[in-house]
Design a protein around this motif. Sequence first.
Motif, PDB file in Angstrom:
ATOM      1  N   ALA A   1       0.691  -1.068  -0.188  1.00  0.00           N
ATOM      2  CA  ALA A   1       0.035  -0.038   0.028  1.00  0.00           C
ATOM      3  C   ALA A   1       1.032   1.182   0.064  1.00  0.00           C
ATOM      4  N   LEU A   2       0.382   2.298  -0.695  1.00  0.00           N
ATOM      5  CA  LEU A   2       1.199   3.633  -0.779  1.00  0.00           C
ATOM      6  C   LEU A   2       0.273   4.590  -0.319  1.00  0.00           C
ATOM      7  N   VAL A   3       1.009   5.281   0.700  1.00  0.00           N
ATOM      8  CA  VAL A   3       0.029   6.423   1.391  1.00  0.00           C
ATOM      9  C   VAL A   3       0.813   7.868   0.723  1.00  0.00           C
ATOM     10  N   MET A   4      -0.134   8.548   0.248  1.00  0.00           N
ATOM     11  CA  MET A   4       0.563   9.791  -0.348  1.00  0.00           C
ATOM     12  C   MET A   4      -0.454  11.010  -0.113  1.00  0.00           C
ATOM     13  N   PRO A   5      -0.069  11.792   0.776  1.00  0.00           N
ATOM     14  CA  PRO A   5      -0.913  13.294   0.727  1.00  0.00           C
ATOM     15  C   PRO A   5      -0.953  13.977  -0.501  1.00  0.00           C
ATOM     16  N   ALA A   6      -2.245  14.573  -0.747  1.00  0.00           N
ATOM     17  CA  ALA A   6      -2.340  15.507  -1.987  1.00  0.00           C
ATOM     18  C   ALA A   6      -1.692  16.683  -1.814  1.00  0.00           C
ATOM     19  N   ALA A   7      -1.024  17.411  -2.852  1.00  0.00           N
ATOM     20  CA  ALA A   7      -0.532  18.616  -2.820  1.00  0.00           C
ATOM     21  C   ALA A   7      -1.646  19.677  -2.822  1.00  0.00           C
ATOM     22  N   LEU A   8      -2.498  19.532  -4.001  1.00  0.00           N
ATOM     23  CA  LEU A   8      -3.594  20.596  -3.835  1.00  0.00           C
ATOM     24  C   LEU A   8      -4.763  19.847  -4.538  1.00  0.00           C
ATOM     25  N   ASN A   9      -5.954  19.519  -3.615  1.00  0.00           N
ATOM     26  CA  ASN A   9      -7.146  18.915  -4.171  1.00  0.00           C
ATOM     27  C   ASN A   9      -7.796  19.609  -4.945  1.00  0.00           C
ATOM     28  N   PRO A  10      -7.967  19.644  -6.336  1.00  0.00           N
ATOM     29  CA  PRO A  10      -8.754  20.550  -7.486  1.00  0.00           C
ATOM     30  C   PRO A  10     -10.075  20.707  -6.943  1.00  0.00           C
ATOM     31  N   LEU A  11     -10.892  19.682  -6.119  1.00  0.00           N
ATOM     32  CA  LEU A  11     -11.987  19.774  -5.760  1.00  0.00           C
ATOM     33  C   LEU A  11     -12.169  20.486  -4.366  1.00  0.00           C
ATOM     34  N   LYS A  12     -11.182  21.016  -3.952  1.00  0.00           N
ATOM     35  CA  LYS A  12     -11.077  21.624  -2.617  1.00  0.00           C
ATOM     36  C   LYS A  12     -10.172  22.803  -2.495  1.00  0.00           C
ATOM     37  N   ALA A  13      -9.891  23.598  -3.743  1.00  0.00           N
ATOM     38  CA  ALA A  13      -9.073  24.612  -4.170  1.00  0.00           C
ATOM     39  C   ALA A  13      -9.389  25.840  -3.423  1.00  0.00           C
ATOM     40  N   ALA A  14     -10.480  26.160  -2.867  1.00  0.00           N
ATOM     41  CA  ALA A  14     -11.021  26.838  -1.869  1.00  0.00           C
ATOM     42  C   ALA A  14      -9.976  27.006  -0.640  1.00  0.00           C
ATOM     43  N   ALA A  15     -10.079  26.022  -0.144  1.00  0.00           N
ATOM     44  CA  ALA A  15      -9.349  25.818   1.258  1.00  0.00           C
ATOM     45  C   ALA A  15      -8.181  25.446   1.053  1.00  0.00           C
ATOM     46  N   PRO A  16      -7.051  26.479   1.410  1.00  0.00           N
ATOM     47  CA  PRO A  16      -5.548  25.709   1.089  1.00  0.00           C
ATOM     48  C   PRO A  16      -5.005  24.717   2.034  1.00  0.00           C
ATOM     49  N   PRO A  17      -4.398  23.933   1.606  1.00  0.00           N
ATOM     50  CA  PRO A  17      -3.871  22.807   2.478  1.00  0.00           C
ATOM     51  C   PRO A  17      -3.031  23.276   3.604  1.00  0.00           C
ATOM     52  N   SER A  18      -2.818  22.348   4.418  1.00  0.00           N
ATOM     53  CA  SER A  18      -1.676  22.839   5.543  1.00  0.00           C
ATOM     54  C   SER A  18      -0.406  22.471   4.739  1.00  0.00           C
ATOM     55  N   ASP A  19       0.758  22.821   5.822  1.00  0.00           N
ATOM     56  CA  ASP A  19       1.951  22.599   5.064  1.00  0.00           C
ATOM     57  C   ASP A  19       2.430  21.325   4.460  1.00  0.00           C
ATOM     58  N   PRO A  20       2.649  21.054   3.334  1.00  0.00           N
ATOM     59  CA  PRO A  20       3.205  19.785   2.981  1.00  0.00           C
ATOM     60  C   PRO A  20       3.875  18.726   3.905  1.00  0.00           C
ATOM     61  N   ASP A  21       5.065  19.385   4.205  1.00  0.00           N
ATOM     62  CA  ASP A  21       5.984  18.811   5.306  1.00  0.00           C
ATOM     63  C   ASP A  21       5.125  18.117   6.591  1.00  0.00           C
ATOM     64  N   GLY A  33       4.253   4.672  12.519  1.00  0.00           N
ATOM     65  CA  GLY A  33       4.487   4.644  13.638  1.00  0.00           C
ATOM     66  C   GLY A  33       4.847   3.301  14.568  1.00  0.00           C
ATOM     67  N   SER A  34       4.035   2.152  14.115  1.00  0.00           N
ATOM     68  CA  SER A  34       3.946   1.042  14.908  1.00  0.00           C
ATOM     69  C   SER A  34       4.092   0.092  14.001  1.00  0.00           C
ATOM     70  N   VAL A  35       4.990  -0.873  13.810  1.00  0.00           N
ATOM     71  CA  VAL A  35       5.235  -2.237  13.083  1.00  0.00           C
ATOM     72  C   VAL A  35       4.055  -2.949  13.364  1.00  0.00           C
ATOM     73  N   ALA A  36       3.691  -3.158  14.645  1.00  0.00           N
ATOM     74  CA  ALA A  36       2.567  -4.153  14.872  1.00  0.00           C
ATOM     75  C   ALA A  36       1.296  -3.849  14.373  1.00  0.00           C
ATOM     76  N   ASP A  37       1.191  -2.386  14.238  1.00  0.00           N
ATOM     77  CA  ASP A  37      -0.178  -1.934  13.515  1.00  0.00           C
ATOM     78  C   ASP A  37      -0.258  -1.951  11.959  1.00  0.00           C
ATOM     79  N   PHE A  38       0.829  -1.691  11.469  1.00  0.00           N
ATOM     80  CA  PHE A  38       0.884  -1.822   9.848  1.00  0.00           C
ATOM     81  C   PHE A  38       1.940  -2.505   9.214  1.00  0.00           C
ATOM     82  N   PRO A  39       1.536  -3.301   8.518  1.00  0.00           N
ATOM     83  CA  PRO A  39       2.696  -4.221   7.690  1.00  0.00           C
ATOM     84  C   PRO A  39       3.803  -3.470   6.932  1.00  0.00           C
ATOM     85  N   ALA A  40       4.771  -4.117   6.885  1.00  0.00           N
ATOM     86  CA  ALA A  40       5.786  -3.517   5.951  1.00  0.00           C
ATOM     87  C   ALA A  40       5.769  -3.023   4.701  1.00  0.00           C
ATOM     88  N   GLU A  41       4.385  -3.468   4.075  1.00  0.00           N
ATOM     89  CA  GLU A  41       4.073  -3.004   2.849  1.00  0.00           C
ATOM     90  C   GLU A  41       3.328  -1.808   2.666  1.00  0.00           C
TER      91      GLU A  41
END
Length: 181
Positions: A1-21, A33-41
């Motif tokens: 699984a790949l987790v990736m925050p969006a830079a700028l959601n075009p359907l929510k452009a009116a509300a600026p996103p918080s800092d990307p970092d 944060g926890s190997v027990a909670d989430f697999p290495a994948e």
Amino acid sequence: ALVMPAALNPLKAAAPPSDPDARMAMCRVAFCGSVADFPAEVRLSRLELDRTGPSYTLDTVTALIARRPRLAGSVRFLVGSDAIRSIERWHRWRELLAIARPAVVVRPPDARDEIAAFLGEFALRSGFADAPSWLLDIPPVDLASTGIRAAIAGGMRPDGLSDGVWREIGARGLYGFGGAR
């Protein structure tokens, strides 16, 4: 699984996103944060954050397949029931659904049966006959970023927020954080 925050959601452009970092750091503590909670994948990606312009899912999936051609035909993207209802407003949505299928999670106030009915109607209307199979068989997820930000700004710690994410929000002073417990 790949987790990736969006830079700028075009359907929510009116509300600026918080800092990307900051968003990447919250993903890191939430999903790694926890190997027990989430697999290495589970992996994090800055693909959308490092790209300029709106975060179109089609562009992201196309870039992933270009980097890893063996992924063609097997990519799925997680989407809430609230967002799937607007899929026909998404950028080049037919092209997206031709190369990747949604994995739909029911989010309150939606109910499973109404989302199943929506997907059945969408299948008939759009020609994507497999649309009813997109609905994941998991309990509804009652977390929404809007509600989380509002609770924090109101001095409360939202239910369902992990300790790591809470600490990250506090350390960065995000969303009007004022030391709520």
